[in-house]
Write a protein that holds these residues in place. Structure first.
Motif, PDB file in Angstrom:
ATOM      1  N   VAL A 164       8.554 -17.766   1.681  1.00  0.00           N
ATOM      2  CA  VAL A 164       8.100 -15.957   1.088  1.00  0.00           C
ATOM      3  C   VAL A 164       7.090 -16.098   1.099  1.00  0.00           C
ATOM      4  O   VAL A 164       5.701 -16.305   1.611  1.00  0.00           O
ATOM      5  N   SER A 165       6.234 -14.951   1.918  1.00  0.00           N
ATOM      6  CA  SER A 165       5.259 -13.863   1.964  1.00  0.00           C
ATOM      7  C   SER A 165       5.753 -12.652   1.488  1.00  0.00           C
ATOM      8  O   SER A 165       6.115 -11.760   1.876  1.00  0.00           O
ATOM      9  N   LYS A 166       4.493 -12.630   0.665  1.00  0.00           N
ATOM     10  CA  LYS A 166       3.884 -10.730   0.950  1.00  0.00           C
ATOM     11  C   LYS A 166       2.584 -10.474   0.545  1.00  0.00           C
ATOM     12  O   LYS A 166       1.770 -10.899   0.234  1.00  0.00           O
ATOM     13  N   TYR A 167       3.116  -9.101   1.159  1.00  0.00           N
ATOM     14  CA  TYR A 167       2.221  -8.025   1.345  1.00  0.00           C
ATOM     15  C   TYR A 167       2.032  -6.895   0.686  1.00  0.00           C
ATOM     16  O   TYR A 167       2.942  -6.390   0.426  1.00  0.00           O
ATOM     17  N   ARG A 168       1.074  -6.335   0.230  1.00  0.00           N
ATOM     18  CA  ARG A 168       1.298  -4.702  -0.074  1.00  0.00           C
ATOM     19  C   ARG A 168      -0.383  -3.747   0.470  1.00  0.00           C
ATOM     20  O   ARG A 168      -1.052  -4.786   1.258  1.00  0.00           O
ATOM     21  N   ILE A 169       0.790  -2.561   1.616  1.00  0.00           N
ATOM     22  CA  ILE A 169      -0.380  -2.031   2.110  1.00  0.00           C
ATOM     23  C   ILE A 169      -0.979  -0.919   1.943  1.00  0.00           C
ATOM     24  O   ILE A 169       0.064  -0.333   1.386  1.00  0.00           O
ATOM     25  N   LEU A 170      -2.194  -0.908   1.782  1.00  0.00           N
ATOM     26  CA  LEU A 170      -2.877   0.446   1.042  1.00  0.00           C
ATOM     27  C   LEU A 170      -3.405   1.117   2.388  1.00  0.00           C
ATOM     28  O   LEU A 170      -4.321   0.574   3.007  1.00  0.00           O
ATOM     29  N   VAL A 171      -2.690   2.828   2.858  1.00  0.00           N
ATOM     30  CA  VAL A 171      -3.050   2.915   3.900  1.00  0.00           C
ATOM     31  C   VAL A 171      -3.227   4.937   2.663  1.00  0.00           C
ATOM     32  O   VAL A 171      -3.045   5.589   2.054  1.00  0.00           O
ATOM     33  N   PHE A 172      -4.649   4.676   3.026  1.00  0.00           N
ATOM     34  CA  PHE A 172      -6.040   5.925   2.378  1.00  0.00           C
ATOM     35  C   PHE A 172      -6.795   6.675   3.362  1.00  0.00           C
ATOM     36  O   PHE A 172      -7.554   6.241   4.615  1.00  0.00           O
ATOM     37  N   ASP A 173      -7.245   7.977   3.057  1.00  0.00           N
ATOM     38  CA  ASP A 173      -8.164   8.594   4.299  1.00  0.00           C
ATOM     39  C   ASP A 173      -9.072   8.080   3.225  1.00  0.00           C
ATOM     40  O   ASP A 173      -9.697   7.495   2.195  1.00  0.00           O
ATOM     41  N   GLY A 174     -10.603   8.057   4.384  1.00  0.00           N
ATOM     42  CA  GLY A 174     -11.914   7.817   4.040  1.00  0.00           C
ATOM     43  C   GLY A 174     -12.157   6.579   4.391  1.00  0.00           C
ATOM     44  O   GLY A 174     -11.598   5.360   4.279  1.00  0.00           O
ATOM     45  N   VAL A 175     -13.277   6.412   3.736  1.00  0.00           N
ATOM     46  CA  VAL A 175     -13.893   4.555   4.475  1.00  0.00           C
ATOM     47  C   VAL A 175     -13.948   3.395   3.189  1.00  0.00           C
ATOM     48  O   VAL A 175     -13.474   4.585   2.054  1.00  0.00           O
TER      49      VAL A 175
END
Length: 326
Positions: free
Chosen positions: A298-309
């Protein structure tokens, strides 16, 4: 406080809580699930293998991945079928150097061969979409549960090696003042036979992320790890999170991949490609291991996608919150 008053106080907070999260719409079109908020696509899940771009060999058809993925303002942050690596596919899970009995299926370089365009005559191994269990959308977020198969074709057609379940949740929220598209991905891989999948030491293979093709020039992409390293110093190091980004239509955008502390070999080894906008969370860097029968990986990841640096302090705070989830 009396129970009735307490209940009234709790209910009074619900509109405020809900207003912080967008209503997620999900639409199934052919073999693609589209997730959107406010009329803007957050991400697509490609189920069955999709069509390749004009001029690309059909051997590179692939599915079982996320692409395209967008920032809240609509900036594209992933790439698919790039000219240098036609087998790269948005956000995906695959292993590269493996041993399965007497076979060595490579699930990462799907379709790769010795041809002029790096294409092979046939697919020797692949990650194939199997079925969609469910999908949903609404004010509480969207998501899906699906099944993939890791298949080895080198000795016998459609030899099952691994069965994989993806559990994905999609949301758009304000996180400490930053509007963010959030993709939670949990992959559960189990052996499909009584044989293990052995994974010798290797520098990549695992969760793959390919960035926007606009970031392909060496100076056009930036990477940052939780330890403060860039793409050169961060390659073959370990991290709690890693960010990839660059300019899209004249504005900065990107994504941070948060690694859950329950993951194998956490903090996990990183492959930050020095030649193109691609990275990998690569547990095999730390040495030989295997996925054993009866022991799900089992592997878990959270991907946060956002504008800006990228703001390292902000990403670290989001990782700290994520690390407390089960």
């Amino acid at each position: 406080m009396k129970p009735t008053l307490l209940l009234t106080a709790v209910l009074a907070t619900l509109p405020a809580l809900r207003s912080s999260a967008a209503d997620i719409q999900v639409e199934k079109s052919g073999s693609v699930l589209h997730f959107s908020a406010g009329g803007k696509i957050i991400c697509d899940y490609q189920m069955e293998a999709g069509e390749v771009p004009e001029g690309v060999a059909a051997v590179f058809k692939h599915g079982a991945h996320l692409h395209p993925v967008y920032s809240p303002s609509g900036k594209l942050v992933t790439g698919n079928h790039p000219e240098d690596h036609r087998w790269h596919r948005g956000i995906w899970m695959a292993w590269t150097k493996t041993e399965f009995g007497e076979s060595h299926p490579d699930f990462w370089n799907q379709g790769k061969g010795e041809g002029k365009d790096k294409s092979g005559d046939q697919i020797l191994a692949e990650v194939r979409f199997d079925k969609l269990d469910k999908s949903w959308g609404g004010v509480d977020g969207g998501g899906f549960i699906s099944r993939h198969l890791f298949l080895d074709h080198s000795h016998a057609p459609d030899q099952k090696v691994l069965s994989e379940m993806w559990q994905v949740a999609v949301a758009q929220k304000e996180l400490d003042g930053k509007l963010t598209n959030i993709i939670d991905l949990t992959s559960t891989q189990t052996c499909a036979t009584d044989k293990p999948l052995r994974l010798p030491k290797y520098h990549y293979g695992g969760l793959g992320v390919r960035g926007n093709q606009a970031w392909n020039p060496l100076d056009a992409v930036t990477m940052l790890t939780s330890e403060g390293h860039d793409r050169l110093k961060g390659d073959s190091t370990k991290g709690k999170w890693v960010h990839i980004g660059g300019q899209v239509d004249g504005m900065p955008a990107g994504m941070a991949i948060l690694i859950h502390p329950s993951n194998f070999r956490f903090p996990q080894p990183l492959r930050l490609n020095p030649k193109n906008p691609q990275l990998c969370i690569a547990p095999s860097q730390d040495g030989d291991w295997s996925i054993e029968p009866g022991k799900p990986y089992v592997s878990k990841y959270r991907i946060l996608v956002f504008d800006g640096v990228p703001d390292a302090e902000w990403i670290e705070a989001q990782w700290a919150a994520y690390s407390k989830t089960k």
